[in-house]
Enzyme design. Structure first.
Site, PDB file in Angstrom:
ATOM      1  N   CYS A 210      50.537  38.633  42.580  1.00 23.73           N
ATOM      2  CA  CYS A 210      50.377  39.964  43.178  1.00 23.73           C
ATOM      3  C   CYS A 210      49.917  39.922  44.629  1.00 23.73           C
ATOM      4  O   CYS A 210      49.800  40.972  45.270  1.00 23.73           O
ATOM      5  CB  CYS A 210      49.413  40.799  42.339  1.00 23.73           C
ATOM      6  SG  CYS A 210      49.929  40.947  40.622  1.00 23.73           S
TER       7      CYS A 210
ATOM      8  N   HIS B  75      43.068  46.664  46.491  1.00 24.83           N
ATOM      9  CA  HIS B  75      44.019  46.175  45.485  1.00 24.83           C
ATOM     10  C   HIS B  75      44.049  47.166  44.325  1.00 24.83           C
ATOM     11  O   HIS B  75      45.123  47.504  43.828  1.00 24.83           O
ATOM     12  CB  HIS B  75      43.610  44.781  45.022  1.00 24.83           C
ATOM     13  CG  HIS B  75      44.589  44.115  44.117  1.00 24.83           C
ATOM     14  ND1 HIS B  75      45.914  43.947  44.450  1.00 24.83           N
ATOM     15  CD2 HIS B  75      44.452  43.581  42.869  1.00 24.83           C
ATOM     16  CE1 HIS B  75      46.543  43.336  43.467  1.00 24.83           C
ATOM     17  NE2 HIS B  75      45.683  43.110  42.489  1.00 24.83           N
TER      18      HIS B  75
ATOM     19  N   GLU C  62      36.099  44.419  42.816  1.00 21.11           N
ATOM     20  CA  GLU C  62      36.545  44.633  44.195  1.00 21.11           C
ATOM     21  C   GLU C  62      35.616  45.583  44.928  1.00 21.11           C
ATOM     22  O   GLU C  62      35.289  45.360  46.103  1.00 21.11           O
ATOM     23  CB  GLU C  62      37.966  45.171  44.222  1.00 21.11           C
ATOM     24  CG  GLU C  62      38.506  45.343  45.636  1.00 21.11           C
ATOM     25  CD  GLU C  62      39.942  45.830  45.699  1.00 21.11           C
ATOM     26  OE1 GLU C  62      40.524  45.799  46.801  1.00 21.11           O
ATOM     27  OE2 GLU C  62      40.484  46.242  44.652  1.00 21.11           O
TER      28      GLU C  62
ATOM     29  N   LYS D 137      47.945  52.614  44.409  1.00 22.81           N
ATOM     30  CA  LYS D 137      48.589  52.332  43.120  1.00 22.81           C
ATOM     31  C   LYS D 137      48.502  53.529  42.166  1.00 22.81           C
ATOM     32  O   LYS D 137      49.209  53.554  41.166  1.00 22.81           O
ATOM     33  CB  LYS D 137      47.973  51.097  42.482  1.00 22.81           C
ATOM     34  CG  LYS D 137      48.367  49.789  43.169  1.00 22.81           C
ATOM     35  CD  LYS D 137      47.838  48.586  42.404  1.00 22.81           C
ATOM     36  CE  LYS D 137      48.304  47.272  43.025  1.00 22.81           C
ATOM     37  NZ  LYS D 137      47.598  46.938  44.274  1.00 22.81           N
TER      38      LYS D 137
ATOM     39  N   PHE E  14      47.263  36.851  39.883  1.00 18.54           N
ATOM     40  CA  PHE E  14      47.032  35.899  38.795  1.00 18.54           C
ATOM     41  C   PHE E  14      47.011  34.481  39.375  1.00 18.54           C
ATOM     42  O   PHE E  14      47.691  34.179  40.364  1.00 18.54           O
ATOM     43  CB  PHE E  14      48.146  36.000  37.755  1.00 18.54           C
ATOM     44  CG  PHE E  14      47.941  37.115  36.748  1.00 18.54           C
ATOM     45  CD1 PHE E  14      46.868  37.975  36.827  1.00 18.54           C
ATOM     46  CD2 PHE E  14      48.842  37.273  35.716  1.00 18.54           C
ATOM     47  CE1 PHE E  14      46.680  38.982  35.891  1.00 18.54           C
ATOM     48  CE2 PHE E  14      48.678  38.283  34.769  1.00 18.54           C
ATOM     49  CZ  PHE E  14      47.599  39.146  34.854  1.00 18.54           C
TER      50      PHE E  14
END
Length: 406
Positions: A162, A302, A313, A331, A395
């Protein structure tokens, strides 16, 4: 600010928020989610996703697109828009060897590979398409884009999950700093809304299960978040040395002034509980730019909408950047486009700098009490943004942070 800067002279976007920069920016600033159920996903553990709307390769002028996987198609459409905005024509370089292409991906042409594996099992090896690898490999979006624009310089395809799109932009800046390129067409592309990827993420319990109301399922930093919604798309930036951009009279939309990368060295899927790797990447980007956390006005997080990521985060942002910066995760609108997320969100950060508007975090109604930062939600917040930070964590514990300035 004492670091090395490269000019962003063009942006191209193909995302669930729309095809093209204007459509994307309008929807992201409005905070309108895109997640929905899709009939072709029936029978899978999760049937909602964030898809690019109305994407037709033929209508978008991609001749021969049936020989490209969907992720490569996204990259070409976004790349062409970015070049057009930069005022650069494909195959029209004074020296094509000074033009590089870097397009990252996490899944590559997984739709092609999954379909051809089905053919192998059900129909036998003689029926497997000869185009399987030219369509499915992880480097093919980069390769197809280089062919499309006639770029003869370095052609790379970072695979940092990602963080791939952000890694591509950071590496593009390094190519220019090293003197190996004057122009780098950089970003990420992904088309992972497939049976294998949806099923695998569902088995990991990484996906939201809010199937009763999919539009609200991606809800970064919200107290009731329960996982991410899978997305797709591409974000491509045209990067140039400032000298090259000035020499041709190009308009600079924003500048990439810092890049940091790190590894958690902790676990293949779970973030370090103290945010060690993420913090290393952010601090490295700040040091690279000659800035401090207090210089950052906006953080495009993120912000995946997963229980662990968002809290960890937020802690990193609080420690390194402080409480005064505005934070949001786009997102909530786009879902999580995996390897394309970093470049799509870097583009949004550049647009925030350019327009002086911080987009909101869609679907955030009750802030997780453990999130102790100023998360913008409800509506966009206008105001001057001199420096923005864009975070991307993947990941494998692979992290990338970009600093984008006016």
């Amino acid at each position: 600010m004492t670091g090395f800067a490269v000019a962003v002279t063009g942006i191209g976007l193909v995302t669930p928020a729309g095809i093209g920069v204007k459509e994307n920016w309008d929807r992201v600033v409005e905070g309108r989610p895109t997640a929905a159920h899709h009939a072709d996903l029936a029978g899978l553990p999760v049937t909602m996703a964030c898809r690019v709307p109305g994407f037709s390769p033929r209508e978008l002028g991609l001749r021969g697109a049936q020989q490209w996987d969907r992720y490569s198609q996204f990259a070409l459409v976004a790349g062409r828009e970015a070049l057009a905005q930069a005022g650069l024509g494909s195959h029209d370089w004074a020296d094509g060897a000074r033009v590089a292409v870097i397009v990252g991906s996490g899944a590559g042409g997984t739709a092609t590979l999954e379909e051809q594996h089905r053919v192998l099992i059900e129909e036998g090896p003689s029926e497997v398409s000869s185009m399987t690898l030219p369509m499915g490999l992880l480097n093919m979006a980069a390769g197809q884009l280089a062919i499309d624009i006639g770029a003869n310089g370095p052609c790379l395809a970072p695979c940092t999950a990602c963080a791939a799109g952000a890694s591509a932009i950071g590496l593009g800046r390094e190519l220019i700093r090293s003197g190996l390129a004057d122009v780098v067409v950089a970003g990420g592309a992904e088309a992972p809304i497939t049976p294998l990827y949806l099923s695998a993420f569902a088995r990991m319990r990484a996906l939201s299960r809010r199937g009763d109301d999919p539009a609200t399922a991606s809800r970064p930093f919200d107290a009731s978040r329960d996982g991410f919604v899978l997305g797709e798309g591409a974000g491509i930036l045209v990067l140039e040395s400032e000298e090259h951009a000035r020499a041709r009279g190009a308009r600079t939309l924003a500048r990439v002034v810092g890049y940091g990368a790190s590894a958690d060295a902790h676990h293949v899927t779970s973030p370090h509980p103290g945010g060690k790797g993420a913090e290393l990447a952010v601090r490295a980007a700040l040091a690279d730019a000659g800035l401090t956390g207090r210089d950052v006005r906006y953080v495009n997080a993120h912000g995946t909408s997963t229980p662990l990521n968002d809290v960890i985060e937020a802690g990193v942002v609080r420690r390194v950047v402080g409480a005064d910066a505005l934070v949001s995760s786009t997102k909530g609108v786009t879902g999580h486009p995996l390897g394309a997320a970093g470049s799509i969100e870097a583009a949004y950060a550049a647009l925030a700098v350019h327009h002086g508007v911080v987009p909101p975090t869609a679907n955030l109604t009750e802030l997780d009490p453990r999130v102790d930062v100023d998360v913008v939600h409800g509506q966009a917040r206008p105001g001057r943004v001199d420096v923005a930070l864009s975070n991307s964590f993947g990941f494998g514990g692979q992290n990338a942070a970009l600093l984008i300035a006016s």
